[in-house]
Design an enzyme around this catalytic site. Structure first.
Site, mmCIF file in Angstrom:
data_model
loop_
_atom_site.group_PDB
_atom_site.id
_atom_site.type_symbol
_atom_site.label_atom_id
_atom_site.label_comp_id
_atom_site.label_asym_id
_atom_site.label_seq_id
_atom_site.Cartn_x
_atom_site.Cartn_y
_atom_site.Cartn_z
ATOM 1 N N GLY A 1 -24.180 18.150 -44.508
ATOM 2 C CA GLY A 1 -24.252 19.128 -43.440
ATOM 3 C C GLY A 1 -24.137 20.552 -43.951
ATOM 4 C CG HIS A 2 -20.626 21.954 -45.804
ATOM 5 N ND1 HIS A 2 -19.901 20.793 -45.901
ATOM 6 C CD2 HIS A 2 -19.885 22.790 -45.020
ATOM 7 C CE1 HIS A 2 -18.775 20.900 -45.220
ATOM 8 N NE2 HIS A 2 -18.738 22.101 -44.676
ATOM 9 C CB SER B 1 -14.613 18.119 -44.529
ATOM 10 O OG SER B 1 -15.676 18.979 -44.917
ATOM 11 C CG LEU C 1 -19.113 22.144 -50.054
ATOM 12 C CD1 LEU C 1 -20.069 22.944 -50.924
ATOM 13 C CD2 LEU C 1 -18.852 22.869 -48.740
#
Length: 283
Positions: free
Chosen positions: A36-37, A186, A33
């Site tokens: 953005g997550h 990622s 993560l």
């Protein structure tokens, strides 16, 4: 935050939320993560809504020779990030829980999945659609949240939800970026010290081309310019495409919303990005 690994326990947790009159949002991820997550978690938050984030590195969406084995896995760190973000449940099933012995079903969404990454990565979107459909049936959310960085994936999921009557609101969240414009991903950790500064050519090339097209410039010239910028930075290009933002068809009809999408490799790292084309840019 609860961490749950068995479907029966997940359903018990969801039933408890429903019994308390709460709604449920799902944020599907493959872990590793980043900010953005967390933006997806923030977008999901509403009073009276519980948030379930899934972490599952889905083998069915990786093709031969892709990075399944080396895809980053760091659940302990991810769990801490989700807890700080206010997530209620981490759904982290094993592969055997998601795809038990004898599993034999695949969901294929034609049309929006055919070109672009669908052509570059055969079978990828079948794997995406299948696992997301399973997540929807496991969590049974009211809303599911996805990032616009994976724009074709978002289109595939929206088509599947409409076609199969899932009754789930699909929320797309704008791409989150580093200060220099590189889309958060990622896979950015794969870029070495020499590649990372050059990676910013991807969003810059798309931005320049989108502005030129938005001002009414020649599309072929703008696209050739994007290709030149990417090649000069050392990218090997899979595609740069101007498409209808809803159907993802190339050569969109006049007046339709437009999106410029690209995928390209820098060294061993494959990056994707996309930008909207504002046809009012000349106003």
């Amino acid at each position: 935050m609860q961490t749950i690994r068995q479907i029966a326990m997940l359903r018990d947790a969801i039933a408890a939320f429903r019994a308390a009159g709460e709604s449920v949002a799902l944020v599907p991820t493959m872990g590793a993560l980043h900010a953005g997550h967390i933006a997806l978690i923030e977008a999901a938050k509403r009073p009276g809504r519980r948030i379930v984030a899934s972490i599952f590195v889905n083998p069915r969406q990786f093709g031969a020779g892709e990075d399944l084995a080396r895809y980053p896995r760091r659940e302990a760190t991810d769990s801490q990030m989700l807890t700080r973000a206010g997530c209620d449940v981490l759904w982290a099933p094993a592969v055997e829980e998601m795809y038990p012995n004898g599993f034999a079903t695949t969901i294929s969404v034609t049309g929006v999945s055919d070109g672009l990454d669908g052509a570059a990565r055969p079978g990828h979107f079948d794997g995406v659609a299948t696992v997301v459909a399973k997540l929807f049936n496991q969590v049974r959310p009211d809303v599911a949240v996805f990032g616009e960085k994976d724009f074709q994936q978002l289109a595939v999921i929206r088509r599947m939800v409409a076609d199969l009557d899932f009754g789930i609101e699909i929320l797309g969240v704008p791409t989150q970026r580093e200060d220099d414009g590189l889309a958060l991903s990622s896979r950015n950790i794969y870029l070495d010290e020499a590649e990372r500064p050059r990676a910013v050519a991807l969003p810059r090339a798309l931005g320049v081309a989108a502005r030129e097209i938005g001002r009414g410039g020649d599309v072929a010239t703008a696209m050739a310019g994007a290709h030149d910028m990417l090649s000069a930075a050392g990218f090997v290009i899979d595609y740069v495409a101007l498409v209808d933002a809803e159907t993802l068809t190339e050569h969109p009809e006049p007046g339709r919303p437009l999106r410029l999408l690209a995928a390209a490799r820098l060294g061993a790292t494959r990056l994707i990005d996309n930008v909207a084309v504002d046809m009012q840019a000349s106003a």
